[in-house]
Scaffold this motif. Structure first.
Motif, mmCIF file in Angstrom:
data_model
loop_
_atom_site.group_PDB
_atom_site.id
_atom_site.type_symbol
_atom_site.label_atom_id
_atom_site.label_comp_id
_atom_site.label_asym_id
_atom_site.label_seq_id
_atom_site.Cartn_x
_atom_site.Cartn_y
_atom_site.Cartn_z
ATOM 1 N N ALA A 59 1.400 -1.197 -0.150
ATOM 2 C CA ALA A 59 -0.078 -0.554 0.183
ATOM 3 C C ALA A 59 1.207 0.808 -0.230
ATOM 4 O O ALA A 59 0.642 2.205 -0.458
ATOM 5 N N ALA A 60 2.264 0.910 0.396
ATOM 6 C CA ALA A 60 2.990 2.362 0.641
ATOM 7 C C ALA A 60 4.028 2.176 -0.228
ATOM 8 O O ALA A 60 4.691 3.103 -0.551
ATOM 9 N N ASP A 61 3.362 1.342 -1.188
ATOM 10 C CA ASP A 61 5.166 0.963 -2.157
ATOM 11 C C ASP A 61 5.952 1.150 -1.792
ATOM 12 O O ASP A 61 6.885 1.732 -2.678
ATOM 13 N N THR A 62 6.638 0.691 -1.271
ATOM 14 C CA THR A 62 7.756 0.263 -0.398
ATOM 15 C C THR A 62 8.387 -1.148 -0.164
ATOM 16 O O THR A 62 7.005 -2.363 -0.419
ATOM 17 N N GLU A 63 9.179 -1.625 0.078
ATOM 18 C CA GLU A 63 9.465 -3.112 0.082
ATOM 19 C C GLU A 63 9.792 -3.666 1.775
ATOM 20 O O GLU A 63 9.354 -2.456 2.502
ATOM 21 N N GLN A 64 9.742 -4.410 2.238
ATOM 22 C CA GLN A 64 8.918 -5.135 3.112
ATOM 23 C C GLN A 64 10.045 -4.957 4.594
ATOM 24 O O GLN A 64 11.495 -5.563 3.260
ATOM 25 N N VAL A 65 10.249 -5.171 4.655
ATOM 26 C CA VAL A 65 11.132 -5.035 5.998
ATOM 27 C C VAL A 65 11.654 -6.013 6.465
ATOM 28 O O VAL A 65 12.838 -6.214 6.389
ATOM 29 N N TRP A 66 10.452 -7.556 5.660
ATOM 30 C CA TRP A 66 11.666 -8.909 5.914
ATOM 31 C C TRP A 66 12.570 -8.844 5.084
ATOM 32 O O TRP A 66 13.442 -9.403 5.975
ATOM 33 N N PHE A 67 11.990 -8.062 4.223
ATOM 34 C CA PHE A 67 13.865 -8.214 3.246
ATOM 35 C C PHE A 67 14.963 -7.055 3.640
ATOM 36 O O PHE A 67 15.864 -8.065 3.807
ATOM 37 N N THR A 68 14.469 -6.084 3.439
ATOM 38 C CA THR A 68 15.250 -4.291 3.458
ATOM 39 C C THR A 68 15.982 -5.120 4.775
ATOM 40 O O THR A 68 17.227 -4.586 5.189
ATOM 41 N N GLU A 69 15.832 -5.453 5.831
ATOM 42 C CA GLU A 69 16.539 -5.171 6.852
ATOM 43 C C GLU A 69 16.644 -6.432 7.521
ATOM 44 O O GLU A 69 16.811 -7.070 8.290
ATOM 45 N N GLY A 70 16.599 -7.793 6.539
ATOM 46 C CA GLY A 70 17.691 -9.330 6.713
ATOM 47 C C GLY A 70 16.585 -10.077 7.408
ATOM 48 O O GLY A 70 16.600 -11.338 8.094
ATOM 49 N N TRP A 71 15.174 -9.854 7.336
ATOM 50 C CA TRP A 71 14.417 -11.224 8.990
ATOM 51 C C TRP A 71 14.189 -12.012 8.177
ATOM 52 O O TRP A 71 14.488 -12.906 8.932
ATOM 53 N N ALA A 72 13.730 -12.340 6.483
ATOM 54 C CA ALA A 72 14.110 -13.645 6.343
ATOM 55 C C ALA A 72 15.040 -14.438 6.624
ATOM 56 O O ALA A 72 14.420 -15.882 6.797
ATOM 57 N N GLU A 117 4.840 4.903 10.562
ATOM 58 C CA GLU A 117 5.579 6.260 10.000
ATOM 59 C C GLU A 117 3.610 6.694 8.611
ATOM 60 O O GLU A 117 4.038 7.579 8.099
ATOM 61 N N PHE A 118 3.937 5.373 8.237
ATOM 62 C CA PHE A 118 2.684 5.485 6.890
ATOM 63 C C PHE A 118 1.416 5.735 7.546
ATOM 64 O O PHE A 118 1.406 6.519 6.820
ATOM 65 N N ILE A 119 1.262 5.445 7.945
ATOM 66 C CA ILE A 119 0.412 5.931 8.926
ATOM 67 C C ILE A 119 -0.107 6.797 9.814
ATOM 68 O O ILE A 119 -1.285 8.125 9.588
ATOM 69 N N GLY A 142 -8.108 3.011 3.015
ATOM 70 C CA GLY A 142 -8.994 2.390 4.542
ATOM 71 C C GLY A 142 -9.508 0.808 4.335
ATOM 72 O O GLY A 142 -8.917 0.993 5.776
ATOM 73 N N VAL A 143 -9.511 0.141 3.770
ATOM 74 C CA VAL A 143 -10.560 -0.838 3.530
ATOM 75 C C VAL A 143 -9.302 -2.046 3.861
ATOM 76 O O VAL A 143 -9.317 -3.157 5.281
ATOM 77 N N ARG A 144 -7.947 -1.809 3.202
ATOM 78 C CA ARG A 144 -7.027 -2.727 3.795
ATOM 79 C C ARG A 144 -6.322 -2.497 4.567
ATOM 80 O O ARG A 144 -6.568 -3.569 5.180
ATOM 81 N N LEU A 145 -6.368 -1.243 5.407
ATOM 82 C CA LEU A 145 -5.236 -0.793 6.876
ATOM 83 C C LEU A 145 -6.397 -1.469 7.916
ATOM 84 O O LEU A 145 -5.994 -1.958 8.657
ATOM 85 N N ILE A 146 -7.548 -1.780 7.820
ATOM 86 C CA ILE A 146 -8.497 -2.314 8.625
ATOM 87 C C ILE A 146 -8.953 -3.829 8.550
ATOM 88 O O ILE A 146 -9.022 -4.269 9.763
#
Length: 169
Positions: A59-72, A117-119, A142-146
């Motif tokens: 929704a924010a058109d960003t990369e997932q933390v899962w990938f960008t911060e090495g959580w995977a 941060e996004f919200i 709005g529907v996605r966030l809820i």
């Protein structure tokens, strides 16, 4: 109170519930399943975090933390790196094993921070933006966030229930 404040409050409630369900537990309890078909706290928290990370990053058109911060890599799970747990079989649920509460909470808190941060930048007009046209009707922000908020609170509550069951053993 504005839209960002209301949504931030809701997502903070997820964080509070996740922490209450996870903090202080050892790996055996985090990975325990009340029966062979049930979800563990580890799977529930991993799954709700993956869904939040996946859906809000999209929704924010960003990369997932899962990938960008090495959580995977840190979780090192035996399925596709982009898996969120949606549609997991009982066997796949059982394959989600964590070595510490810190791992689960670290990933959750990183996703929560990115989500907040996004919200925090949203206004009412932003909620009408279509974020997923694969549905009829198309899904708005709005529907996605809820939807994520509701699903995550349910799973966090389930994790709290499992913890309560484990504590009464």
């Amino acid at each position: 109170m504005n839209v960002a404040e209301i949504l931030t409050d809701g997502y903070t409630r997820i964080q509070e519930t996740v922490h209450a369900a996870v903090e202080g537990l050892e790996p055996d309890d985090l990975n325990a399943r009340p029966d062979e078909g049930a979800n563990s706290i580890a799977w529930l928290v991993w799954h709700l975090t993956r869904v939040q990370d996946d859906h809000l990053a999209d929704a924010a058109d960003t990369e997932q933390v899962w990938f960008t911060e090495g959580w995977a890599a840190r979780f090192d799970l035996p399925f596709a790196e982009g898996a969120t747990g949606y549609g997991h079989s009982s066997k796949e649920v059982g394959a989600v094993k964590v070595g510490s509460a810190d791992l689960l909470l670290g990933y959750y808190d990183a996703v929560h921070a990115r989500s907040a941060e996004f919200i925090g930048r949203l206004d009412g007009k932003a909620l009408d933006r279509v974020v997923d046209e694969a549905w009829s009707p198309p899904v708005t922000l709005g529907v996605r966030l809820i939807s994520v908020l509701a699903d995550d609170l349910q799973h966090a509550g389930q994790a709290a229930f499992v913890r309560g069951c484990l504590e009464r053993r």
